[in-house]
Design a protein around this motif. Structure first.
Motif, short mmCIF file in Angstrom:
data_model
loop_
_atom_site.label_atom_id
_atom_site.label_comp_id
_atom_site.label_asym_id
_atom_site.label_seq_id
_atom_site.Cartn_x
_atom_site.Cartn_y
_atom_site.Cartn_z
N ALA A 121 0.82 -1.21 0.00
CA ALA A 121 0.00 0.00 0.00
C ALA A 121 0.85 1.26 0.00
N THR A 139 -7.80 -1.28 -4.42
CA THR A 139 -7.36 -1.71 -3.09
C THR A 139 -8.55 -1.93 -2.16
N ARG A 156 -1.72 -6.82 -7.14
CA ARG A 156 -0.92 -5.61 -6.96
C ARG A 156 0.36 -5.62 -7.80
#
Length: 420
Positions: A121, A139, A156
């Motif tokens: 993140a 996300t 991701r």
């Protein structure tokens, strides 16, 4: 209360065992002929950077990014903060800073990469045509879907210019040495922070399969990008060392329990699944201990680690650890002689201000006295509110490390009081 104090001591020992000041110094690489550049990302990145500075002889420079509130002061390594678990503009700037820090190096230079959980993140580096808002929407959808961390990071890695080995590729021809504090079940280095220094062995088809399996509707630019994918990268071989794991933390907790007269049984360090369901399964093991003395006889403690997930269906508050405990409490009721703790070793359970919670044999009755139903709160994904009302939340603040969750269930024989 004796049981709660023991659970707290076990958690403290688990966290201390995987702290940067203990696990970084023995794993520092040899000095290079040229420059030493430190980069890193994750909830432990700043603490790891400080440990490097403290124990490194010679010039050093670099930049790391950590979650807001997890920074520690460093003298020669720049520490940035960014958003987690949903990326923000500060994370975009941090990813650019890391890529800039490793550019223009030579084969005589060393890049020391400090990786810990949360780095995915904290390092949003979107491919062409994908915006930060697209990344944020993806996300959020992944986090609410019930997908495992391996599945989430498979997506991701395919929507990033820095993950999946691309940070190491940018550092070529420098030597890259990676130190990892693992927060993923199984401790696969490629999964921690989506492996910025480890080439991605999967491809866009894996990411598309995850999205389809969990019925996620990604933003159109991301869906279009995944039709092609990132393409392979070449990473110069270097050392990759996992220097702290959930197993390390569980063994430290077990040692404290044994010193207090409890038999410690580690059920597993890589347990996954729906948090409330895992709680129900643990309740079944508790009953087996009480009824048959299996797999161990009381007094004992059952320990487990890993990363459960929560498929969010309600409007409530709470992370996976309090959801686990609520599932356990709902299944056990007011079972005597029991106390349990579930907490994230980084000090943050999901997006809340608590690390987790603690329950004991009084929790179910106290909830009923307040008109609180564990089952109703589970249906709303509202574990935080119930434990907040009970005063059972565990609040530690950031611990500056992260090997995911530690769960401990103390089981005393019938008739053994809490003060025994």
């Amino acid at each position: 209360m004796r049981r709660r104090a023991l659970l707290s001591a076990m958690f403290d020992a688990a966290v201390a065992r995987v702290g940067a000041d203990r696990c970084v110094p023995p794993n520092l690489p040899p000095r290079p002929r040229g420059r030493t550049v430190v980069v890193g990302a994750g909830k432990a990145a700043a603490a790891m950077a400080r440990a490097v500075e403290t124990h490194w002889a010679g010039p050093i420079e670099g930049v790391v990014v950590t979650r807001y509130g997890h920074a520690v002061p460093c003298d020669r390594i720049r520490v940035l903060e960014a958003g987690h678990p949903v990326p923000d503009a500060a994370g975009v700037a941090a990813a650019q800073a890391l890529l800039a820090a490793v550019s223009g190096l030579t084969a005589d230079d060393l890049v020391m990469c400090l990786i810990s959980g949360g780095g995915s993140a904290l390092l949003p580096a979107m491919p062409p045509g994908v915006s930060l808002e697209d990344e944020r929407a993806l996300t959020r959808a992944l986090l609410r879907s019930g997908a495992t961390i391996a599945e989430i990071n498979a997506v991701r890695r395919q929507v990033s210019l820095i993950k999946g080995g691309r940070l190491a590729a940018a550092a070529t021809p420098a030597r890259v040495e990676t130190l990892i504090v693992s927060d993923v079940p199984g401790d696969d280095p490629a999964l921690v922070a989506s492996g910025p220094t480890i080439a991605d062995a999967s491809g866009p088809e894996t990411a598309r399969a995850v999205i389809a399996r969990h019925r996620i509707v990604p933003p159109a630019p991301i869906a279009a990008w995944l039709e092609g994918g990132m393409g392979a990268v070449t990473v110069r071989s270097g050392g990759v060392r996992v220097i702290a794991t959930a197993q390390d933390a569980l063994e430290a907790a077990a040692a404290v329990a044994r010193a207090a007269g409890y038999t410690a049984s580690i059920l597993g360090d890589a347990i996954e699944g729906e948090a409330a369901v895992v709680g129900t399964v643990h309740a079944g093991i508790v009953r087996q201990v009480r009824a048959h003395g299996q797999p161990v006889a009381a007094p004992c403690v059952l320990l487990s680690g890993g990363e459960t997930s929560v498929t969010v269906r309600g409007p409530g508050r709470g992370g996976r650890n309090v959801e686990f405990l609520l599932g356990l409490l709902d299944a056990l009721g007011d079972c005597p002689g029991i106390a349990a703790l579930a907490a994230d070793t980084d000090g943050i359970d999901g997006t809340e201000d608590n690390a987790g919670a603690v329950i004991d044999e009084t929790s179910f009755a106290r909830a009923a006295a307040l008109g609180l139903s564990p089952r109703d709160h589970l249906a709303r994904n509202d574990a935080y509110s119930l434990f907040d009302r009970l005063g059972d939340l565990l609040v530690t603040g950031p611990t500056l490390t992260n090997v995911n969750d530690v769960r401990a269930i103390l089981i005393d024989p019938p008739g053994r009081g809490d003060g025994a």
